[in-house]
Design an enzyme around this catalytic site. Structure first.
Site, PDB file in Angstrom:
ATOM      1  CE  LYS A   9      -3.583  -2.459   2.661  1.00 37.12           C
ATOM      2  NZ  LYS A   9      -4.545  -2.343   3.801  1.00 37.12           N
ATOM      3  CE1 TYR A  49      -9.056  -2.986   1.084  1.00 41.90           C
ATOM      4  CE2 TYR A  49      -8.347  -0.987  -0.045  1.00 41.90           C
ATOM      5  CZ  TYR A  49      -8.059  -2.099   0.729  1.00 41.90           C
ATOM      6  OH  TYR A  49      -6.768  -2.323   1.167  1.00 41.90           O
ATOM      7  CG  ASN A 112      -3.304  -2.643   7.295  1.00 40.90           C
ATOM      8  OD1 ASN A 112      -3.162  -2.287   6.125  1.00 40.90           O
ATOM      9  ND2 ASN A 112      -4.397  -3.237   7.745  1.00 40.90           N
ATOM     10  CG  HIS A 115      -4.964  -6.381  -0.213  1.00 41.70           C
ATOM     11  ND1 HIS A 115      -6.163  -6.425   0.476  1.00 41.70           N
ATOM     12  CD2 HIS A 115      -5.076  -7.271  -1.234  1.00 41.70           C
ATOM     13  CE1 HIS A 115      -6.964  -7.301  -0.130  1.00 41.70           C
ATOM     14  NE2 HIS A 115      -6.325  -7.839  -1.163  1.00 41.70           N
ATOM     15  CD  GLU A 126      -8.599  -9.161  -3.412  1.00 44.53           C
ATOM     16  OE1 GLU A 126      -9.339  -8.778  -2.481  1.00 44.53           O
ATOM     17  OE2 GLU A 126      -7.458  -9.627  -3.211  1.00 44.53           O
TER      18      GLU A 126
HETATM   19  P1  DAT Z   1      -7.384  -7.077   5.718  1.00 41.42           P
HETATM   20  O1  DAT Z   1      -6.612  -5.972   5.019  1.00 41.42           O
HETATM   21  O2  DAT Z   1      -6.590  -7.669   6.841  1.00 41.42           O
HETATM   22  O3  DAT Z   1      -7.916  -8.117   4.770  1.00 41.42           O
HETATM   23  P2  DAT Z   1     -10.116  -6.062   5.919  1.00 41.42           P
HETATM   24  O4  DAT Z   1     -10.364  -6.677   4.578  1.00 41.42           O
HETATM   25  O5  DAT Z   1     -11.055  -6.382   7.019  1.00 41.42           O
HETATM   26  O6  DAT Z   1      -8.629  -6.381   6.429  1.00 41.42           O
HETATM   27  O7  DAT Z   1     -10.101  -4.479   5.765  1.00 41.42           O
HETATM   28  C1  DAT Z   1      -9.474  -3.873   4.646  1.00 41.42           C
HETATM   29  C2  DAT Z   1      -8.694  -2.682   5.109  1.00 41.42           C
HETATM   30  O8  DAT Z   1      -9.582  -1.712   5.650  1.00 41.42           O
HETATM   31  C3  DAT Z   1      -7.704  -2.966   6.237  1.00 41.42           C
HETATM   32  O9  DAT Z   1      -6.465  -3.447   5.749  1.00 41.42           O
HETATM   33  C4  DAT Z   1      -7.571  -1.633   6.890  1.00 41.42           C
HETATM   34  C5  DAT Z   1      -8.965  -1.041   6.741  1.00 41.42           C
HETATM   35  N1  DAT Z   1      -9.767  -1.285   7.949  1.00 41.42           N
HETATM   36  C6  DAT Z   1     -10.345  -2.449   8.320  1.00 41.42           C
HETATM   37  N2  DAT Z   1     -11.002  -2.333   9.480  1.00 41.42           N
HETATM   38  C7  DAT Z   1     -10.841  -1.042   9.853  1.00 41.42           C
HETATM   39  C8  DAT Z   1     -11.269  -0.257  10.963  1.00 41.42           C
HETATM   40  N3  DAT Z   1     -12.025  -0.787  11.944  1.00 41.42           N
HETATM   41  N4  DAT Z   1     -10.895   1.050  11.008  1.00 41.42           N
HETATM   42  C9  DAT Z   1     -10.160   1.605  10.027  1.00 41.42           C
HETATM   43  N5  DAT Z   1      -9.712   0.930   8.955  1.00 41.42           N
HETATM   44  C10 DAT Z   1     -10.055  -0.372   8.867  1.00 41.42           C
HETATM   45 MG    MG Z   2      -9.421  -8.018   3.359  1.00 39.14          MG
END
Ligand code: DAT
Ligand code: MG
Length: 138
Positions: A9, A49, A112, A115, A126
């Protein structure tokens, strides 16, 4: 053999962690079959997303992912999706195990670093979103 979509990212690129992240996947034994760097369009970001469209953080997530270049990659290997998720660590870096990428280099959930697809079916969706078939090694 399985494929997964991995993306450094904008925060990871800006922090010069691209090489470190690629090195970890190579060391694990996965094979890099596609790679490109560019600033994602709003359209591709919202599509990627899309599952989070109704979440309160969706707007800031799209803003963030389109804020600078990303390194989009496809990695192949035995249970590549599971292996990569394990190496990336939990979504919230404060819950990510030490030794994982997020556990070693991040503290903010919104920054973080990387991805990784969450299932083989998601990975194929994807990969098709981010790459043309001709951009991937056979
Ligand atoms: P991952 O990236 O571990 O697959 P995810 O698909 O649940 O996680 O979410 C996608 C991204 O969205 C994640 O990398 C960071 C952001 N995100 C997820 N939950 C969040 C939250 N509670 N607050 C802010 N950003 C969040
Ligand atoms: Mg995810």
């Amino acid at each position: 053999m399985e494929r997964t979509y991995i993306m450094v990212k904008p925060d990871g690129v800006q922090r010069r962690l691209t090489g470190e992240i690629i090195r970890r996947f190579e060391n694990r034994g996965l094979r890099l079959i596609g790679l490109k760097m560019f600033v994602p369009s709003r359209e591709i970001a919202e599509n990627h997303y899309g599952v989070h469209r109704e979440k309160p953080f969706f707007g800031s997530l799209v803003e963030f992912i389109t804020s600078g270049p990303v390194v989009a990659m496809v990695w192949e290997g035995t249970q590549a999706v599971r292996a990569a998720r394990q190496m990336i660590g939990a979504t919230n870096p404060l819950e990510a195990a030490p030794g994982s990428i997020r556990g070693d280099y991040a503290v903010e959930i919104g920054e973080n670093l990387v991805h990784g697809s969450d299932a083989p079916e998601t990975a194929e969706t994807e990969i098709a979103l981010w790459f043309q078939p001709g951009e991937l090694l056979p």
